[in-house]
Design an enzyme around this catalytic site. Structure first.
Site, mmCIF file in Angstrom:
data_model
loop_
_atom_site.group_PDB
_atom_site.id
_atom_site.type_symbol
_atom_site.label_atom_id
_atom_site.label_comp_id
_atom_site.label_asym_id
_atom_site.label_seq_id
_atom_site.Cartn_x
_atom_site.Cartn_y
_atom_site.Cartn_z
ATOM 1 N N HIS A 130 -5.732 2.109 -2.032
ATOM 2 C CA HIS A 130 -7.031 1.442 -1.873
ATOM 3 C C HIS A 130 -6.997 0.318 -0.842
ATOM 4 C CE1 HIS A 130 -4.941 -1.431 -4.375
ATOM 5 N NE2 HIS A 130 -5.900 -2.314 -4.144
ATOM 6 N N HIS A 162 -9.242 -3.948 2.283
ATOM 7 C CA HIS A 162 -9.241 -3.660 0.843
ATOM 8 C C HIS A 162 -10.523 -2.892 0.519
ATOM 9 C CE1 HIS A 162 -9.401 -4.308 -3.507
ATOM 10 N NE2 HIS A 162 -8.139 -4.705 -3.449
#
Length: 240
Positions: free
Chosen positions: A143, A158
């Site tokens: 992620h 992110h």
């Protein structure tokens, strides 16, 4: 201690004195012992090194070593950039809506605890590299990706908020750690619908993690923008 000079003396005592005293040599022993102490004191006084000089030398060495260690430890921690061309060297990595970092609904990012930057809510499913540089880290859950620019700036992308809890589901990594990338290199495929349904938010913070305390990111554009545009941000000096 006399005359700011110290010394250590060792002489026979205890059982070693019994033969000397038993043979009536105690007077000669005392005279010789006093002569030895006097000689030792004179030599120490004339040729000895003052205690302060030894202490001062030791302290100076400690100060010098401490300063060196501090300077070495501080080197390379933060990157100070006087060049403001970052705007043209950074391309938007998603189609989507640009928002100030302060508006991200997560205190870790909005407080700039990890560094300065901005965020984007993506509307397409392919994350591309915004810079020319290298992939330095890929989180096991895919992620988040860390990049290093050719100028030495480190940035973290992110994707989404609390997406670590998805354990990699909804993400397909397209690169490897250590791989060289250029602007537009595909980094990650994401399942927008799955992330939207299972994570807190799609909002994606883009953080510069090693900026100097004298620099900050100034956001030049907000709202919807297309992937690949430049002049979104500018690196500027903080106002004193």
């Amino acid at each position: 201690m006399f005359g700011n000079v110290g010394s250590i003396a060792i002489g026979p005592s205890g059982f070693a004195l019994i033969p000397l005293i038993a043979h009536g040599l105690w007077l000669k022993y005392i005279i010789a012992l006093l002569a030895g102490y006097a000689g030792g004191f004179i030599c120490t006084y004339l040729f000895g090194i003052p205690k302060e000089a030894i202490t001062e030398g030791s302290n100076n060495k400690e100060v010098t070593e401490g300063k060196t260690k501090t300077e070495v430890a501080a080197t390379g921690e933060k990157k100070e950039m006087n060049d403001t061309t970052l705007g043209s060297e950074f391309k938007l990595p998603f189609d989507g809506y640009i928002v100030p970092l302060e508006d991200v609904p997560d205190d870790v990012f909005s407080s700039k605890m990890m560094g300065d930057g901005f965020a984007i809510e993506p509307t397409n499913n392919t994350l591309v590299s915004p810079i020319n540089g290298e992939v330095v880290s890929i989180f096991p859950t895919k992620h988040a990706i860390g990049l290093n620019t050719d100028q030495g700036l480190e940035l973290l992308i992110h994707v989404g908020l609390e997406t670590v809890n998805l354990n990699g589901k909804g993400f397909t990594c397209l690169i490897k750690e250590g791989e060289k990338v250029t602007q537009g290199t595909p980094l990650l495929k994401i399942d927008l619908n799955y992330i939207k349904e299972n994570a807190k938010s799609l909002v994606t913070p883009i953080i510069f993690t090693n900026l100097s305390e004298h620099n900050q990111i100034q956001l030049l554009k907000t709202g919807y923008n297309e992937q690949g545009i430049t002049n979104i941000i500018e690196l500027v000096s903080k106002k004193q």
